[in-house]
Write a protein that holds these residues in place. Structure first.
Motif, short mmCIF file in Angstrom:
data_model
loop_
_atom_site.label_atom_id
_atom_site.label_comp_id
_atom_site.label_asym_id
_atom_site.label_seq_id
_atom_site.Cartn_x
_atom_site.Cartn_y
_atom_site.Cartn_z
N GLN A 49 8.08 -4.46 -4.16
CA GLN A 49 6.77 -4.31 -3.53
C GLN A 49 6.91 -3.67 -2.16
O GLN A 49 6.14 -2.77 -1.79
CB GLN A 49 6.10 -5.68 -3.39
N GLU A 52 7.76 0.07 -2.47
CA GLU A 52 6.59 0.82 -2.92
C GLU A 52 5.61 1.08 -1.78
O GLU A 52 4.94 2.11 -1.75
CB GLU A 52 5.84 0.04 -4.00
N MET A 53 5.53 0.16 -0.87
CA MET A 53 4.57 0.28 0.22
C MET A 53 5.22 0.80 1.51
O MET A 53 4.62 0.72 2.57
CB MET A 53 3.90 -1.06 0.46
N TRP A 105 2.81 -0.35 -8.09
CA TRP A 105 1.76 -1.11 -7.42
C TRP A 105 1.11 -2.14 -8.34
O TRP A 105 -0.09 -2.38 -8.28
CB TRP A 105 0.71 -0.18 -6.81
#
Length: 116
Positions: A49, A52-53, A105
């Protein structure tokens, strides 16, 4: 493949928790927890996570969502358990193949509001 460095510290992991993921590190309370595949998978989900961000936005959104959930539930534990990132990790921590099939996501699927 996800870069992961496992470190051990009973001081960095908050009281009441076994592990903490801060890219690229997973901090565990004790060396014995390294054998806990479910816990390691939970923390690996958080690392994915974060990647990805682009790492920093993950923490900003995590804190903002925690504050929103705290206002919503008025309880720290319920607020924490209902953060979308945590909901995804808890829902899939036992599936040790989850990260192989996880969509980009995927945490967005868990953003809707309801109690654990």
């Amino acid at each position: 493949m996800l870069l992961i460095v496992i470190l051990f510290s009973k001081y960095l992991v908050p009281k009441g928790y076994s592990g903490l993921a801060i890219y690229p590190f997973v901090f565990l309370k004790s060396k014995a927890l390294k054998k806990d595949g479910v816990l390691i998978n939970h923390e690996k989900i958080h690392l994915r996570q974060q990647v990805e961000m682009l790492v920093l936005p993950f923490y900003i959104i995590y804190i903002l969502e925690f504050l929103f959930r705290y206002i919503q539930y008025r309880q720290v534990y319920l607020a924490y358990k209902n953060i979308s990132f945590e909901r995804e990790a808890y829902a899939n921590e036992s599936n040790l193949n989850y990260l192989k099939t996880r969509s980009f996501w995927q945490f967005l699927k868990y953003i809707r509001s309801y109690d654990f």
